[in-house]
Structure formats: C-alpha cells, structure tokens
Design an enzyme around this catalytic site. Structure first.
Site, PDB file in Angstrom:
ATOM      1  CB  ALA A   8      -9.914  -2.571  16.047  1.00  0.00           C
TER       2      ALA A   8
ATOM      3  CE1 TYR B 175     -17.232  -0.883  11.651  1.00  0.00           C
ATOM      4  CE2 TYR B 175     -18.647  -2.797  11.972  1.00  0.00           C
ATOM      5  CZ  TYR B 175     -17.730  -1.889  12.458  1.00  0.00           C
ATOM      6  OH  TYR B 175     -17.298  -1.994  13.748  1.00  0.00           O
TER       7      TYR B 175
ATOM      8  N   GLY C 267     -14.567   1.876  21.096  1.00  0.00           N
ATOM      9  CA  GLY C 267     -13.131   2.090  21.203  1.00  0.00           C
ATOM     10  C   GLY C 267     -12.566   1.793  22.568  1.00  0.00           C
TER      11      GLY C 267
ATOM     12  N   GLY D  18     -12.656  -0.967  24.287  1.00  0.00           N
ATOM     13  CA  GLY D  18     -11.949  -2.247  24.298  1.00  0.00           C
ATOM     14  C   GLY D  18     -10.551  -2.139  23.713  1.00  0.00           C
ATOM     15  CG  ASP D  19     -10.148  -0.966  19.774  1.00  0.00           C
ATOM     16  OD1 ASP D  19     -10.193  -2.206  19.703  1.00  0.00           O
ATOM     17  OD2 ASP D  19     -10.849  -0.215  19.064  1.00  0.00           O
TER      18      ASP D  19
ATOM     19  CG  ASP E 282     -14.259   4.978  17.243  1.00  0.00           C
ATOM     20  OD1 ASP E 282     -15.229   5.622  17.669  1.00  0.00           O
ATOM     21  OD2 ASP E 282     -14.368   4.061  16.413  1.00  0.00           O
TER      22      ASP E 282
END
Length: 336
Positions: free
Chosen positions: A41, A109, A274, A276-277, A313
């Site tokens: 992020a 993850y 990605g 949102g980032d 991302d």
C-alpha cells in the site's frame, strides 16, 4: 493545513512484498504461470506521488533475499527516496493474487514474521520527519506486528510534535485481523490525523456505533464530531479532512464542515487492487499543490480509475501527461 510554500515532501512507511499473480482468469489451483512483481500500500502510494511530481520518501525493511532486492530496485526506479533496511534474519513478505472469475480477485498474504514486521522507531529518524511536509500511514501496517503498530503510532506522535501534517488511510485487511480488534488503534491514529481516508465500511469501524455506513454524509459528519471529541490537545495542524472512497461511485469529503462529492469515472476494469492507494496519491498530490476540495476528489478519482485499467498494483499510476489525456474528453486515445 495550508500546504507549505516550499516543495512538499511526503514521508510514508510500510511493507512492500513480492507479488505473484496469475496471468489469466481461473483458480490458482490450475494456473500454469505466475507473473512476478511487487506490491504494498505505502509503496504504491509513494510511486503514485512520485509520478505526480511530489518528492516522497518510503521507509521499510526487506529481507536479505532476491525478492527484497527486487522490491528495492523497483521502488527506487520510480524516483522514490528509499530508506529500507535489509534484515538478514527475516524474509521479504509475499502476496499471491488471482482472478478466479472475471469479476472477482483473491489476495493471499505470506507476511507473518517478515522483515517489515520488525520495523521499529529507529527506522524513522527524527531528521526524516523534520524534512517532511506530510507523514502518511496506513492501518495495514499496524496489523503486521505489535512492534510495527507501535512504530506507526510513535511516528504519528513525533510528526504532530514537529508540526508535520499527518494523513491516515484506514486501509483495513480483514484477513490479517478481525475488525473488532482494530477499532482502538485505528481510532487513535485517526484522531491524530489531519486527513483520514477510508471506504464506508472502514470509516464505520471508527465511527460511533449506530452510524449508518451507507450514508456518506451522515457517516462523515458523525465521524468528524467523534474524532474531534477524542483528539489530543496537540493533534493536527488545522481543520481535519475526512475522505470517503466510494469505489465506482467516486468519493466524498468533509473539509471545514463542507461536504463535497465527485462522481467516479466509468472505465473498463481489469484489476481494482491498488486503486484505493492510487486515489489517495492523487488526492494528496492535489492537496499538497494547493487544489481545492473538488479538484482533490477529481484527481483522486482519476488516479484510481486509471489504476483499474491494467493489471498490477501500481504500474498504471499516472504521470501528469497521462492524467491530462484521461481528463480530456476530446483527446485521441492513440498517442503518436
């Protein structure tokens, strides 16, 4: 907060992992090939800011392994000032992304005990904070380990003491922690921040119980009052901004009591991870260069939309020329 007259610099900290993703649609159980890249992020945000012309420093830790080398090389290549220690005793984290169907994405993850989970306040020296116009942190970093959570909270405390603005993206990862276990730390970080980002469900995690998570204005106003009542005496450098990321419906913000909304863009979606980032990068870049709330939302939405239109991302995070072409309704889609 009024952006500094000097060239703004953003400081951010968080984990970046090696990223393996399937190249087609279908279950990971039947994939024959995986593409290798990186993702995280805060580095996604850092790259987005760097491409938008904002100086940015990214702090992290990686393992003494080939994947860590790849992470450092890729982020540096994007013009980000990288301050990442190489930890010989812990590995670089890993994420695996797949598209089981054309409309769904799964992310797994493998980051327990990773090098970044061993971050400490020593990785964020005072001189880095003093040189920043804004510190950006995210909730996902607090989920890596108690030490990482303490590092984030300490960085926010020191930033406030130094008069540095703070941006906080809730950015919750349910697979790393249940929502009920994060409310306290997220709320403390939000109460000490100048700008708070989140999706409606994420903002509802820190809003008063009973607040309608489906009503952006009611949620933002209730959250604003709640955080104001909790804010420490030394919190912030001005009025708090609350920003709701609404996905395809755009975004809304509450700045100095004024609600602003901006519709999203209709684009062919390839991969939303990605986005949102990218939105946060576009919004902060606009804010740091003096744009008004409507323009901040416009640029945030545009950055997020562009990110959705290709796999990866961060790879399609826009540069100024890309953004200008996207926002020009009469532009030629073919660049010659």
């Amino acid at each position: 907060m009024t952006p500094s007259a000097a060239r703004p610099r953003v400081l951010t900290l968080g984990e970046t992992m090696a990223l393996m993703r399937t190249e087609g649609i279908g279950s990971l159980a039947h994939a024959h090939h995986l593409a290798l890249g990186i993702g995280g992020a805060e580095s996604n945000l850092a790259i987005g800011l760097a491409r938008a012309g904002i100086d940015v420093t990214w702090v992290s830790r990686v393992g003494a392994d080939a994947l860590g080398e790849r992470v450092l090389r890729e982020v540096r290549a994007e013009g980000v000032d990288v301050r990442a220690a190489v930890d010989p005793d812990a590995p670089t984290g890993l994420m695996i992304k797949a598209k089981p169907t054309s409309a769904t994405t799964t992310v797994q993850y493998f980051r327990a005990g990773s090098a970044a989970s061993r971050m400490s306040s020593a990785d964020v020296p005072d001189e880095l904070l003093a040189a920043a116009s804004l510190l950006h942190v995210g909730g996902v970093t607090t989920l890596l380990s108690p030490g990482a959570a303490a590092t984030v909270e300490d960085a926010v405390r020191r930033a406030r003491a130094a008069g540095v603005a703070v941006s906080f993206d809730v950015n919750h990862r349910p697979s790393l922690a249940p929502p009920g276990g994060v409310r306290e730390v997220y709320t403390r970080l939000a109460a000490g921040a100048d700008v708070v980002f989140g999706g409606l469900e994420e903002l509802a995690l820190i809003a008063p119980e009973g607040t309608d998570p489906e009503d952006p204005e009611a949620l933002l106003r209730a959250l604003d009052a709640h955080l104001e009542s909790l804010s420490p005496d030394d919190a912030g450098t001005g009025g708090r901004e609350l920003v709701a990321k609404l996905g395809g419906d755009g975004a809304a913000s509450l700045v100095d009591g004024h609600l602003t909304r901006h519709d999203g863009f209709t684009v062919p979606v390839v991969d939303t991870v990605g986005a949102g980032d990218a939105f946060v990068a576009g919004y902060l870049a606009a804010r740091l260069t003096g744009a008004d709330p409507a323009e901040r939302l416009l640029r945030g939405n545009a950055h997020g939309a562009l990110l959705c239109m290709s796999p990866g991302d961060w790879e399609s995070a826009p540069r100024p020329a890309d953004l200008q072409r996207f926002l020009d309704p009469d532009g030629d889609p073919v660049s010659r």
